[in-house]
Write a protein that holds these residues in place. Structure first.
Motif, PDB file in Angstrom:
ATOM      1  N   ASP A  72      -6.163   4.018  -6.461  1.00 16.25           N
ATOM      2  CA  ASP A  72      -7.516   3.585  -6.788  1.00 16.25           C
ATOM      3  C   ASP A  72      -7.601   2.096  -7.110  1.00 16.25           C
ATOM      4  OD1 ASP A  72      -8.463   6.114  -6.394  1.00 16.25           O
ATOM      5  OD2 ASP A  72      -8.850   6.558  -8.508  1.00 16.25           O
ATOM      6  N   ASP A  73      -6.531   1.517  -7.676  1.00 15.82           N
ATOM      7  CA  ASP A  73      -6.595   0.112  -8.073  1.00 15.82           C
ATOM      8  C   ASP A  73      -6.119  -0.846  -6.987  1.00 15.82           C
ATOM      9  OD1 ASP A  73      -3.951   0.834  -8.210  1.00 15.82           O
ATOM     10  OD2 ASP A  73      -3.591  -0.017 -10.203  1.00 15.82           O
ATOM     11  N   THR A  74      -5.727  -0.317  -5.845  1.00 11.89           N
ATOM     12  CA  THR A  74      -5.330  -1.165  -4.712  1.00 11.89           C
ATOM     13  C   THR A  74      -6.528  -1.984  -4.240  1.00 11.89           C
ATOM     14  OG1 THR A  74      -3.659   0.412  -3.990  1.00 11.89           O
ATOM     15  CG2 THR A  74      -4.439  -1.165  -2.343  1.00 11.89           C
ATOM     16  N   ILE A  75      -6.284  -3.241  -3.895  1.00 13.47           N
ATOM     17  CA  ILE A  75      -7.342  -4.112  -3.370  1.00 13.47           C
ATOM     18  C   ILE A  75      -7.224  -4.182  -1.851  1.00 13.47           C
ATOM     19  CG2 ILE A  75      -8.181  -6.500  -3.258  1.00 13.47           C
ATOM     20  CD1 ILE A  75      -7.470  -6.765  -6.216  1.00 13.47           C
ATOM     21  N   GLU A  88      -9.452  -9.445  -8.114  1.00 14.36           N
ATOM     22  CA  GLU A  88      -8.324  -9.204  -9.012  1.00 14.36           C
ATOM     23  C   GLU A  88      -8.614  -9.755 -10.413  1.00 14.36           C
ATOM     24  OE1 GLU A  88      -3.523 -10.016  -9.014  1.00 14.36           O
ATOM     25  OE2 GLU A  88      -4.892 -11.689  -8.697  1.00 14.36           O
ATOM     26  N   GLY A 123     -16.032  -3.841  -9.092  1.00 15.85           N
ATOM     27  CA  GLY A 123     -15.460  -2.933  -8.105  1.00 15.85           C
ATOM     28  C   GLY A 123     -15.417  -3.539  -6.726  1.00 15.85           C
ATOM     29  N   TYR A 138     -12.549  -4.697  -2.007  1.00 20.47           N
ATOM     30  CA  TYR A 138     -12.863  -3.475  -2.752  1.00 20.47           C
ATOM     31  C   TYR A 138     -11.643  -3.023  -3.553  1.00 20.47           C
ATOM     32  CZ  TYR A 138     -16.620  -2.761   0.725  1.00 20.47           C
ATOM     33  OH  TYR A 138     -17.704  -2.899   1.548  1.00 20.47           O
ATOM     34  N   ARG A 139     -11.891  -2.431  -4.702  1.00 20.06           N
ATOM     35  CA  ARG A 139     -10.884  -1.569  -5.312  1.00 20.06           C
ATOM     36  C   ARG A 139     -11.035  -0.223  -4.598  1.00 20.06           C
ATOM     37  NH1 ARG A 139      -9.178  -4.694  -9.490  1.00 20.06           N
ATOM     38  NH2 ARG A 139     -10.796  -5.990 -10.458  1.00 20.06           N
TER      39      ARG A 139
END
Length: 265
Positions: free
Chosen positions: A94-97, A121, A127, A194-195
């Protein structure tokens, strides 16, 4: 920092059928975009496509022969949905950009890809991150094909519109056609970071009322309370390709070596 780039590339196009494969300086348009993305700091660059012909021509110049195409469902309604499909395929957290780079931006400066990823970041509350650049003329302000954005003092998007915003009341004493002011107005540049958790959320939501009215997908996120942070471009965004005229101008630009891939131009 680590981030991924996904380039949605759909074969069908109303105005330019087969647009990703159109030749610019001896290479398909989409390959120019790939090379731009690979010149950024992205950990991985992928092309999300629905067509084997597109999949066959894209390659990572950093690793020739590496397969970078991901086949996606032709029925997906948008490029954002294709990016989400790639994120799901690879099981990104979920926290991957992930940065969505449009496949018709052959002159996009790699620096802007890095900028939008870094912007997200650094804003833990956001989000989505995107970019904007100053409106350069009254014609741009009034053009409904030029998307405008207004922001809060902390950089959060307040609204995106095809309408001329912000509207200078005293600049148009005789009504709409008399407007003469466009200072401080911003043109939205359609690159998004996006996250992945937020990307999954918005692609699972129904189109919002403002999105349907303005035909701007980012309004779905805003109407559902997702913070979008907006940065001012640190490099001039290159021209995209939407029409035959754009294509001819792109070919002329490439032939002259203007905005050639390399470094963070």
């Amino acid at each position: 920092m680590r981030f991924h780039v996904v380039i949605p590339a759909r074969y069908a196009s109303t105005r330019l059928p087969g647009k990703p494969l159109l030749d610019i300086a001896g290479r398909p348009m989409v390959q120019h975009v790939v090379e731009r993305a690979c010149a950024s700091g992205a950990t991985q660059v992928l092309v999300a496509t629905d067509d084997e012909r597109i999949a066959a021509v894209v390659t990572d110049p950093r690793a020739p022969g590496l397969g970078i195409a991901v086949m996606t469902d032709p029925g997906l309604p948008s490029g954002t949905d294709r990016v989400a499909a790639v994120a799901a395929r690879f099981g990104w957290s979920d926290d991957t950009i992930v940065v969505n780079v449009q496949g018709d931006e052959p002159f996009l400066p790699p620096a802007l890809i890095d900028q939008v990823a870094t912007l997200l970041e650094r804003d833990a509350a956001a989000g989505i991150a995107t970019l904007a650049t100053p409106i350069e003329s009254l014609e741009q302000l009034m053009d409904p094909n030029v998307v405008k954005v207004v922001t809060a003092t902390d950089g959060a998007a307040l609204y995106f519109s095809r309408a001329p915003i912000p509207w200078t009341r005293d600049g148009a004493p005789a009504g709409l056609a008399s407007q003469r002011e466009f200072g401080d107005a911003l043109r939205h540049v359609g690159i998004y970071a996006y996250r992945v958790g937020v990307l999954r959320r918005i692609t699972g939501l129904a189109p919002s009322s403002l999105e349907l009215r303005e035909k701007l997908e980012q309004l779905r996120a805003m109407q559902n309370g997702i913070r979008i942070v907006v940065g001012t471009c640190t490099a001039a965004p290159g021209p995209g390709v939407d029409t035959e005229q754009d294509l001819e101008q792109a070919r002329t630009r490439a032939a002259r070596g203007v905005g050639s891939t390399g470094g963070n131009q």
